[in-house]
Enzyme design. Structure first.
Site, short mmCIF file in Angstrom:
data_model
loop_
_atom_site.label_atom_id
_atom_site.label_comp_id
_atom_site.label_asym_id
_atom_site.label_seq_id
_atom_site.Cartn_x
_atom_site.Cartn_y
_atom_site.Cartn_z
N LEU A 1 32.42 39.84 -48.67
CA LEU A 1 32.86 39.25 -49.94
C LEU A 1 32.20 37.89 -50.07
O LEU A 1 31.91 37.22 -49.07
CB LEU A 1 34.38 39.08 -49.96
N ASP A 2 31.96 37.49 -51.30
CA ASP A 2 31.42 36.15 -51.52
C ASP A 2 32.35 35.11 -50.91
O ASP A 2 33.55 35.34 -50.75
CB ASP A 2 31.26 35.87 -53.02
N ARG A 3 31.79 33.95 -50.63
CA ARG A 3 32.54 32.91 -49.92
C ARG A 3 33.86 32.58 -50.60
O ARG A 3 34.89 32.43 -49.94
CB ARG A 3 31.67 31.66 -49.80
#
Length: 523
Positions: A323-325
């Site tokens: 997942l994106d940060r």
């Protein structure tokens, strides 16, 4: 008579004298006041003047962010006092991490007087930190590497041109700045990627993992300004994975898999700018505790025995998807090699049910099928974009968007992902004219500014995962409770209290996705 005739003249003189005296005093006070304002320290940038209107709590929070950013800049070899000045100005402009610098306008760096090598180093660092969210690792015949993005599917990394070569690990691309013209390639990489050393990059070059202009080079090769560098990172002494006690919210777990609710700001695995404090470090610590609590178990090496790493990079043990940060929500990791291979294959074959919640700008259609290919942006390599027939690197991308609540200005949407491209939801919604609120890369700048106090990140949440268990084949179903920021917006849009939002969201998403869920194939 002479005295009487002179009396009015004296009155005029006295009156004129008093007026002159009053004017002189007024001028003196004005000069004194002006001199005080001149002596008062001016703000380092125009945005810092806004601090006078902040509350005590907001000022305290800004000072805290400034200290953290200054420490981060100091770690990138920016001189201490200069780092503080940069941090004060950048924080006043809403930049809270060195990794966020790549998304700002160049005028911001000019306003903060960030020039020369400091500017090049910060830009290089921020670009590489952003690439950590987008660059898949090289694939091999035996295993695919997880791909980044909102969905994190793993089967599409193989055709990315950055996946060519050998050695595994994370692939990074960057350009040589003017300040490093004529430097040795190992010295240039060390300057752009502190705290990694010249000897580390020299070892990579010796193994053929450093390319300049597409060709392998030795560590002593000289680079020129504008040269394109490509490097494959790998775990070694400087990148050793040491278990760290981090707070992890576990949704499901058995001896084969673990499903976590990732918090905002947590990077999934080590990469430039995030060599520690990642989800992988916390997961290794959890596995170490479980291993030592098992009677008769042998001590384990953190990087090789605690979690499987079928990609062979040494940087992504247990990782199946990402997942994106700043995206929150459900993420699954593998605890055995068999589970990791099976789960990666399931993501690649699109046999994983993935539902996201997002707060977006405007009022989208009640249901929209967005079938638009996504590829690298034509001019900005850090961004993805919808590419309709104008790029060979564009990949099929399919999102099904359901509006489940709105007030006409903002909307809450449930997104069913059929593919898993980098930044897929953010790119698709932005292209449709309804960007994710709080998104600094693809979002609406005006809305982000209006909601800056409560939408401090892209309001995107991986709510639900359904997939076949890699060992038993039974259906795994994990639901991640919404974080406070998204729950507050969602509750307001839905007209419910925040503590009732998760229950409401479950009913709303089930109502719009029931038919698609019943026909979904997990095997």
């Amino acid at each position: 008579k002479e005295r009487e005739s002179a009396r009015p003249a004296r009155r005029v003189v006295r009156s004129s004298f008093l007026m002159l005296l009053a004017a002189t005093l007024a001028a003196t006070l004005a000069v004194a006041g002006g001199s005080r304002s001149v002596r008062a320290p001016a703000p380092r940038c125009a945005a810092a003047a806004a601090s006078e209107t902040l509350s005590r709590h907001e000022l305290r929070e800004r000072r805290r962010r400034t200290r953290l950013l200054a420490a981060e800049l100091s770690a990138l070899d920016v001189q201490g006092s200069v780092a503080v000045e940069y941090a004060e100005c950048l924080t006043a402009k809403g930049i809270h991490s060195a990794a966020d610098i790549c998304g700002v306008d160049q005028g911001v760096l000019e306003a903060c007087s960030i020039h020369g090598l400091d500017r090049q180093r910060l830009l290089a660092f921020s670009r590489l930190a952003a690439l950590e969210q987008t660059a898949p690792a090289p694939t091999s015949a035996s295993a695919s590497s997880p791909a980044d993005g909102d969905a994190g599917s793993v089967g599409d990394a193989g055709s990315d041109p950055r996946c060519e070569g050998e050695g595994g690990g994370d692939t990074l691309e960057l350009l040589v700045p003017d300040s490093l013209d004529g430097s040795r390639v190992d010295a240039a990489l060390a300057a752009l990627l502190p705290p990694l050393s010249r000897s580390y990059f020299g070892g990579l070059a010796a193994d053929g993992h450093v390319l300049v202009g597409g060709g392998r080079v030795k560590k002593a090769a000289r680079v020129r300004a504008g040269d394109s560098l490509k490097v494959w990172l790998r775990a070694e002494r400087e990148l050793s994975l040491v278990p760290e006690p981090l707070p992890l919210e576990v949704l499901l777990e058995d001896e084969h898999v673990v499903v976590l609710n990732k918090q905002a700001g947590l990077v999934v695995h080590p990469a430039p700018g995030h060599w520690s404090g990642t989800l992988v470090h916390g997961l290794l610590h959890r596995m170490l505790l479980q291993r030592t609590a098992t009677p008769g178990s042998a001590p384990a090496s953190p990087s090789s025995d605690l979690l499987p790493d079928v990609s062979g990079s040494g940087l992504r043990p247990g990782v199946v998807h990402r997942l994106d940060r700043f995206t929150t929500g459900a993420i699954v990791a593998a605890k055995t090699a068999r589970a990791q291979r099976q789960l990666m294959a399931a993501f690649a074959a699109r046999r994983v049910w993935k539902v996201y919640l997002a707060v977006c700008v405007g009022e989208p259609h009640s249901r929209a099928v967005i079938d638009a290919p996504i590829g690298r942006h034509t001019t900005d390599r850090l961004r993805m974009a919808v590419r309709r027939g104008d790029g060979a690197d564009a990949r099929e991308a399919l999102s099904v968007v359901h509006r489940i609540a709105t007030d006409g200005r903002l909307s809450l949407v449930a997104v069913l992902l059929r593919t898993g491209r980098t930044h897929q939801i953010r790119v698709h919604l932005a292209d449709a004219g309804h960007p994710v609120l709080g998104d600094p890369l693809y979002g609406d700048a005006n809305w982000n500014r209006l909601e800056a106090r409560t939408a401090r990140r892209p309001l995107l949440h991986a709510r639900e995962l359904r997939l076949a268990h890699p060992h038993s084949g039974e259906l795994l179903h994990a639901v991640a409770p919404a974080p406070d920021d998204l729950a507050a917006y969602g509750a307001r849009l839905a007209g419910v209290s925040p503590d009732r939002f998760d229950a409401w969201a479950r009913e709303a998403t089930d109502a719009v996705l029931a038919e698609a869920r019943d026909s979904f194939e997990y095997c």
